[in-house]
Design a protein around this motif. Structure first.
Motif, mmCIF file in Angstrom:
data_model
loop_
_atom_site.group_PDB
_atom_site.id
_atom_site.type_symbol
_atom_site.label_atom_id
_atom_site.label_comp_id
_atom_site.label_asym_id
_atom_site.label_seq_id
_atom_site.Cartn_x
_atom_site.Cartn_y
_atom_site.Cartn_z
ATOM 1 N N SER A 65 -42.477 -56.563 -107.884
ATOM 2 C CA SER A 65 -41.395 -57.502 -107.550
ATOM 3 C C SER A 65 -40.059 -56.931 -108.015
ATOM 4 O O SER A 65 -39.852 -56.722 -109.214
ATOM 5 C CB SER A 65 -41.636 -58.852 -108.225
ATOM 6 N N LEU A 66 -39.180 -56.708 -107.056
ATOM 7 C CA LEU A 66 -37.810 -56.269 -107.371
ATOM 8 C C LEU A 66 -36.925 -57.515 -107.425
ATOM 9 O O LEU A 66 -36.782 -58.234 -106.444
ATOM 10 C CB LEU A 66 -37.303 -55.296 -106.310
ATOM 11 N N THR A 67 -36.324 -57.768 -108.584
ATOM 12 C CA THR A 67 -35.442 -58.924 -108.734
ATOM 13 C C THR A 67 -34.045 -58.584 -108.230
ATOM 14 O O THR A 67 -33.475 -57.555 -108.602
ATOM 15 C CB THR A 67 -35.374 -59.350 -110.206
ATOM 16 N N VAL A 68 -33.523 -59.461 -107.380
ATOM 17 C CA VAL A 68 -32.142 -59.322 -106.902
ATOM 18 C C VAL A 68 -31.428 -60.639 -107.189
ATOM 19 O O VAL A 68 -31.983 -61.718 -107.001
ATOM 20 C CB VAL A 68 -32.085 -58.980 -105.392
ATOM 21 N N ALA A 69 -30.218 -60.532 -107.690
ATOM 22 C CA ALA A 69 -29.427 -61.714 -108.055
ATOM 23 C C ALA A 69 -28.306 -61.902 -107.034
ATOM 24 O O ALA A 69 -27.587 -60.957 -106.699
ATOM 25 C CB ALA A 69 -28.848 -61.556 -109.454
ATOM 26 N N ARG A 70 -28.162 -63.133 -106.543
ATOM 27 C CA ARG A 70 -27.140 -63.407 -105.536
ATOM 28 C C ARG A 70 -25.747 -63.342 -106.160
ATOM 29 O O ARG A 70 -25.534 -63.770 -107.308
ATOM 30 C CB ARG A 70 -27.353 -64.797 -104.944
ATOM 31 N N TRP A 88 -25.997 -59.078 -102.865
ATOM 32 C CA TRP A 88 -26.951 -59.185 -103.954
ATOM 33 C C TRP A 88 -26.753 -58.020 -104.920
ATOM 34 O O TRP A 88 -26.353 -56.930 -104.515
ATOM 35 C CB TRP A 88 -28.394 -59.167 -103.438
ATOM 36 N N SER A 89 -27.051 -58.236 -106.185
ATOM 37 C CA SER A 89 -27.056 -57.154 -107.165
ATOM 38 C C SER A 89 -28.502 -56.823 -107.518
ATOM 39 O O SER A 89 -29.347 -57.715 -107.648
ATOM 40 C CB SER A 89 -26.277 -57.551 -108.418
ATOM 41 N N ILE A 90 -28.788 -55.543 -107.667
ATOM 42 C CA ILE A 90 -30.146 -55.055 -107.876
ATOM 43 C C ILE A 90 -30.481 -55.107 -109.372
ATOM 44 O O ILE A 90 -29.701 -54.646 -110.211
ATOM 45 C CB ILE A 90 -30.297 -53.616 -107.359
ATOM 46 N N LEU A 113 -32.925 -50.341 -99.563
ATOM 47 C CA LEU A 113 -32.977 -51.723 -99.075
ATOM 48 C C LEU A 113 -32.011 -51.851 -97.917
ATOM 49 O O LEU A 113 -30.819 -51.568 -98.056
ATOM 50 C CB LEU A 113 -32.608 -52.697 -100.203
ATOM 51 N N GLU A 114 -32.549 -52.274 -96.796
ATOM 52 C CA GLU A 114 -31.726 -52.357 -95.584
ATOM 53 C C GLU A 114 -31.139 -53.747 -95.405
ATOM 54 O O GLU A 114 -29.932 -53.898 -95.138
ATOM 55 C CB GLU A 114 -32.573 -51.983 -94.370
ATOM 56 N N ARG A 162 -32.049 -66.116 -108.130
ATOM 57 C CA ARG A 162 -32.559 -64.745 -108.160
ATOM 58 C C ARG A 162 -33.831 -64.720 -107.338
ATOM 59 O O ARG A 162 -34.700 -65.562 -107.517
ATOM 60 C CB ARG A 162 -32.849 -64.291 -109.593
ATOM 61 N N GLN A 163 -33.931 -63.772 -106.464
ATOM 62 C CA GLN A 163 -35.104 -63.660 -105.607
ATOM 63 C C GLN A 163 -35.912 -62.427 -105.991
ATOM 64 O O GLN A 163 -35.378 -61.481 -106.569
ATOM 65 C CB GLN A 163 -34.695 -63.593 -104.129
#
Length: 377
Positions: free
Chosen positions: A235-240, A209-211, A66-67, A169-170
């Motif tokens: 869908s990869l969930t990432v939490a702010r 973000w945390s993966i 992830l860039e 969370r996105q």
């Protein structure tokens, strides 16, 4: 007679020599040209129909790197591996070879092999522009199973939801779809092996973000005349990580809430009369109003997506404006014109003022805390 015969034979020999020279030149001319190629058209490999339709294609998506994640544009940049698996019975090898390892191809070799078999015409529906890097890997198993992995580096559109900002969370999505054939012909599915494959690389990271985990879902696409096309979404969930946002946005928002409350608290009553003139407190309120407007402008510049829709930041800004207006109203009604005293008497005004000095702060701070707690839930 003999003389005329010799003379006539010389003419014939000359004509024969010219004919041979002409044939020789013609042969040389034809020798310099290649015969026209045969006009044959290669037929594309046909879809394996031995087991009927729809043909099942298993899909999995791994997030390799992830860039960046552009929240305002709703896009992210990264590298993903899209894996497809399907069966081609004609590629099945004899029983004595079933335990042999699969044939492995990479890069151009994989392209050459894929040109000889039917390949699902898959596309990444949410890809933005052309990828910056692609590569292919192919494995053909003795059972006739085909596994193709396509590595893609590029930019992808993804939905963005801010109702829980900054505790949100996105989902960074990759949408694999087949539009050339309907879901009656080809369908994308996944099993436990694909779920195991669909993970984020342990070394992948995203600043701020945390993966988390990857989820696969089927979301068919509508086609023409009521037809449906198959689509699978990874869908990869990432939490702010909200620490920096709390310090830069929420602390100033809570601090600005204290300005109108101070305009109420600072006044006091002496013998039934307010001790501080109205204009001094109104100046404080006006200063608070400009501070909130400046903070609002700064936040919208940094997070454009927050300027629209319902989210905790907009709610706190709304609460700030309401509290400023309420404080201004109290100053005008109580301190400037003594409206309550004129209507109900000095004692009532004094009791009403004492009530408001604690009731309004409790109400405002409770609402602000509720907004934050709801976002955290």
């Amino acid at each position: 007679m003999k003389r005329s015969f010799l003379k006539g034979g010389g003419t014939k020999r000359s004509l024969l020599a010219l004919a041979l020279i002409a044939l020789g030149l013609g042969g040389i001319a034809f020798a310099g040209q290649e015969p026209p190629p045969a006009t044959t058209t290669a037929m594309p490999p046909t879809m394996p129909m031995e087991k009927g339709t729809p043909l099942i294609v298993k899909v999995g998506v791994a997030f390799v790197d992830l860039e960046s994640f552009d929240e305002n544009a709703g896009t992210f940049k990264g590298t993903v591996d899209v894996r497809l698996r399907w069966e081609v019975p004609s590629l099945r090898r004899p029983d004595e070879e079933q335990t042999d390892p699969p044939k492995v191809y990479r890069g151009d070799d994989a392209k050459a092999q894929l040109a000889t078999i039917w390949v699902p015409a898959i596309e990444i529906a949410n890809e933005k522009g052309d990828p910056t890097y692609t590569n292919l890997g192919l494995r053909i198993f003795p059972s006739g199973d085909v596994e193709m992995i396509k590595r893609i580096t590029g930019e992808f559109a993804t939905p963005y939801e801010v109702t829980r900002f900054p505790f949100d969370r996105q989902k960074l999505q990759i949408e694999a779809a087949i539009r050339g054939q309907t879901s009656d012909q080809v369908v994308l599915q996944y099993d436990q092996d694909d779920l195991d494959f669909s993970q984020a690389d342990p070394d992948a990271s995203l600043n701020g973000w945390s993966i988390k985990t990857v989820a696969l879902t089927s979301q068919p696409l509508k086609g023409w005349y009521g037809a449906m096309h198959t689509r699978a979404v990874a869908s990869l969930t990432v939490a702010r990580e909200p620490g920096s946002v709390l310090a830069s946005i929420f602390i100033p928002l809570f601090a600005s809430l204290l300005i109108p409350l101070l305009a109420i608290w600072l006044n006091h009553m002496e013998d039934g009369k307010f001790g501080i003139e109205t204009f001094e407190l109104v100046n404080l309120i006006i200063g608070g109003l400009f501070a909130v407007i400046a903070l609002n402008f700064t936040v919208n510049q940094a997070y454009e997506v927050l300027s629209t829709g319902d989210n905790p930041v907009n709610r706190l800004f709304a609460l700030n404006y309401v509290t400023l207006g309420l404080s201004l109203l109290i100053n005008v009604v109580f301190y400037r014109f003594d409206v309550v005293e004129k209507l109900f008497g000095r004692w009532v005004q004094e009791q009403a003022y004492l009530y408001l000095t604690w009731a309004i702060p409790v109400l405002v701070l409770t609402m602000a805390s509720a907004i934050v707690l709801v976002a955290m839930a």
